[in-house]
Structure formats: C-alpha cells, structure tokens
Design an enzyme around this catalytic site. Structure first.
Site: not given
Ligand code: IVH
Length: 328
Positions: A34, A36, A119
């Site tokens: 991830d 890279e 995340k």
């Molecule tokens: S919010 C527009 N909340 O991150 C808002 N995303 O790059 C986008 N993800 O596709 C989503 N934890 O798979 C949100 N607490 C969290 C998250 C989260 C992981 C992931 C999700 C999303 C990606 C965004």
C-alpha cells in the site's frame, strides 16, 4: 526532460497504476505494498499539478477503485462513494485547516471540531435500509456503481438485518468497513496476501456459503442518503449508530486543534500493532454537518475530511530465486 518526455513518463505511470488497480480490486491480489502504491499515486497527482497538459481518464485524481466485477449485478449508488484526500505530515494538517477557515470565510481564531476515526483498511460497503429492514448491500465498485453483494453481506453477524429503534430513519444508506481481524486472518494466511484482500476476496465469493465461513466484521462510520435522519453532527451520528445496533470504532474521538490531532495520531500509531485489525491512518471529519455541507466536495473527495496516513515502513519483496547450497 522536455514536455514530450514528461508526458511519456506520466503515461507510463498511469499504465502501471491501471494494472495495479486491476490486480488489487478485481483479482484481490496486490502486486506492491500500500505504501508503494501511495507513492505512485502521489507522483501522478504531483505531475498533474505541475504540468497542466497532463490528464488521463484513469488517473487516481479522477477514479475511485476499479470497475465492478462481472459476477454481480451492478447498481448505481444514489450518492457516490467518494475517496479521501491524504495528509502525511503536521504541515499538511495545518494547510487543510487553513484552507477550510479560508473557504468558510471565518476569523483565524475560529475553532474546528473534528471527528477523528482510525481508518480501518478493509472494504467499504453500503447498506440500504427501508422500513427498518436491510434490503440491499453494495460494494463501492468504482464509486459510482457498486456490486450487489447483499446475500454475502447478510452473512456478517455485525450487520443488523432488522432494526426496531423508533428513531431509525425511514430510508438510509449506512456505510462502513468490512474487515477481518488479524487473529482470524492468521488461519487464512496461506490463501490471501493480507487481511484486506482476505476480506475483499471473501466478500466477493459467488456463493454466500463461502463468505459465511470467513469471520468478517463490520464497523459503521457514515451514511450516503438518509430520509428522516435527525442528527446535526458526526459524533451524534456515531452514537446513534451504536444505539441502533451497529458496531463503531471504540478509538473514535472528538478533537479540536491540529496539535491535538498530531498527539492522537502519534498515540494511535504507537498502539497500532496491538490493535487486532489493520489501520492505515486516521480520518478527520469536520464534526458539524452544516459546516460539511457549506464546504462541499472537490473532484472525488470532500473538502471537509482528510485521511492522515501512517508512514509506510514496509514493502513487499518477491523472492526471485533460492540457491540451495550444501555445507560441509
Ligand atoms: S468516510 C467521503 N470514515 O477510507 C467520506 N472512510 O479513502 C469517505 N475508511 O472508501 C468515507 N475508515 O473505505 C470514512 N471512519 C471512516 C473510514 C473510512 C476507513 C475508508 C473507506 C473509504 C476510504 C476513503
């Protein structure tokens, strides 16, 4: 390098990222780590910013994920499932906050409350409830069109199929992450490259019975549309989610100020290896929904949120050859 060479180099990178996306999303088999991948993505976006003649429909600045697989019915998301911009340093956070204050036309001493959410590195899913019942479950797909994986999602115990709460919205699209715990992944490690790919692979099995055998988990964190949803901010929404029977991340916090965001980031990064699921950063969302809608979106990401990524300190190495030698 002249413009011709710059374009050639750019297109080479685009071609590479298309191949990586295909392998990652379609075959559940990452070709590089991830970290890279993020570096390549950053390079492409940097080039596009520097040379405005560079543009490609498959650039990571335009696309989210990869096209849906042929195995499942395709359904359009009512509200697209977007991506997040990335921050890598304290400076990036300071700039993020500055831009927001500027955009909102507020005083510089204006304070912003963030919902800071680790995340989880899994697979996002959208769960559509109508009249308190789970009716459809979709994968993100390319962000606009998802795959109908309802039957597979229904095998996950963390996903409630009926919700009795009186204040549960008439219609709502609840979104979150499907993932596999590291301790459960150990038992499957010979079948998949990493926990994220194990989750993605199991979730996209043709036969839900195959999905059921894998101990997938679900954590909810946002919504697409919500008819009759009465909450004003993200932290109240997260509270509602757990009242309604969804799991939320126990490490979510409300934080004010970039210094405090950094402190929380460092604390969680230290704890990272003790947590039983993979996290690749912290998502910061402006807590107030009204402020979120004033800020809106840019390209395929919201202006009101950012992902503060952990430093990528590991890569994938491929063993090319093993030379067996007999000692004395
Ligand atoms: S919010 C527009 N909340 O991150 C808002 N995303 O790059 C986008 N993800 O596709 C989503 N934890 O798979 C949100 N607490 C969290 C998250 C989260 C992981 C992931 C999700 C999303 C990606 C965004």
């Amino acid at each position: 390098m002249n413009n011709e060479e710059i374009k050639k180099d750019y297109l080479k990178k685009i071609k590479k990222i298309i191949k990586l996306n295909q392998s990652y999303y379609d075959k559940n088999s990452p070709l590089i780590s991830d970290g890279e991948y993020d570096i390549l993505k950053k390079k492409i976006i940097f080039l596009e910013k520097k040379y405005n003649f560079l543009d490609h429909k498959d650039s990571p600045s335009k696309r989210v994920g990869f096209r849906p697989s042929r195995n499942f019915k395709k359904i359009n998301h009512k509200v697209p499932m977007l991506s997040l911009s990335n921050a890598f340093s304290e400076e990036d956070l300071i700039n993020f906050e500055k831009k927001i204050v500027n955009y909102l036309n507020e005083e510089t001493n204006f304070t912003i409350e963030y919902s800071a959410e680790p995340k989880i590195d899994g697979i996002s899913a959208s769960l559509i409830y109508k009249k308190n019942k789970l009716v459809t479950g979709l994968s993100r797909g390319d962000g606009q069109t998802g795959e109908d994986i309802t039957d597979n999602l229904k095998t996950i115990k963390d996903i409630p199929q009926n919700i009795d709460a009186k204040d549960f919205p008439e219609e709502i699209d609840i979104r979150g992450e499907v993932f596999i715990q590291n301790s459960d992944f150990k038992k499957l490690a010979d079948k998949f490259a990493n926990p994220r790919n194990a989750a993605s692979g199991s979730l996209r099995q043709k036969n839900p019975e195959d999905t059921k055998r894998i101990p997938l988990k679900f954590i909810a964190y946002t919504f697409g549309f919500g008819k009759g949803l009465k909450v004003n901010n993200q932290s109240d929404f997260l509270k509602k989610l757990s009242e309604w029977g969804f799991k939320t991340n126990h490490l979510n916090k409300i934080i004010v100020g970039t210094k405090n965001l950094m402190e929380n980031y460092n604390q969680i990064e230290k704890k990272r290896s003790d947590i039983d699921f993979d996290i690749d950063g912290i998502v910061y969302k402006i807590n107030d929904f009204q402020m979120q809608s004033r800020l809106g979106f840019v390209a395929n990401a919201p202006r009101w949120a950012i992902a503060h990524k952990f430093s990528a300190n590991s890569g994938i190495s491929k063993i090319l050859d093993i030379d067996i030698q007999i000692g004395r």
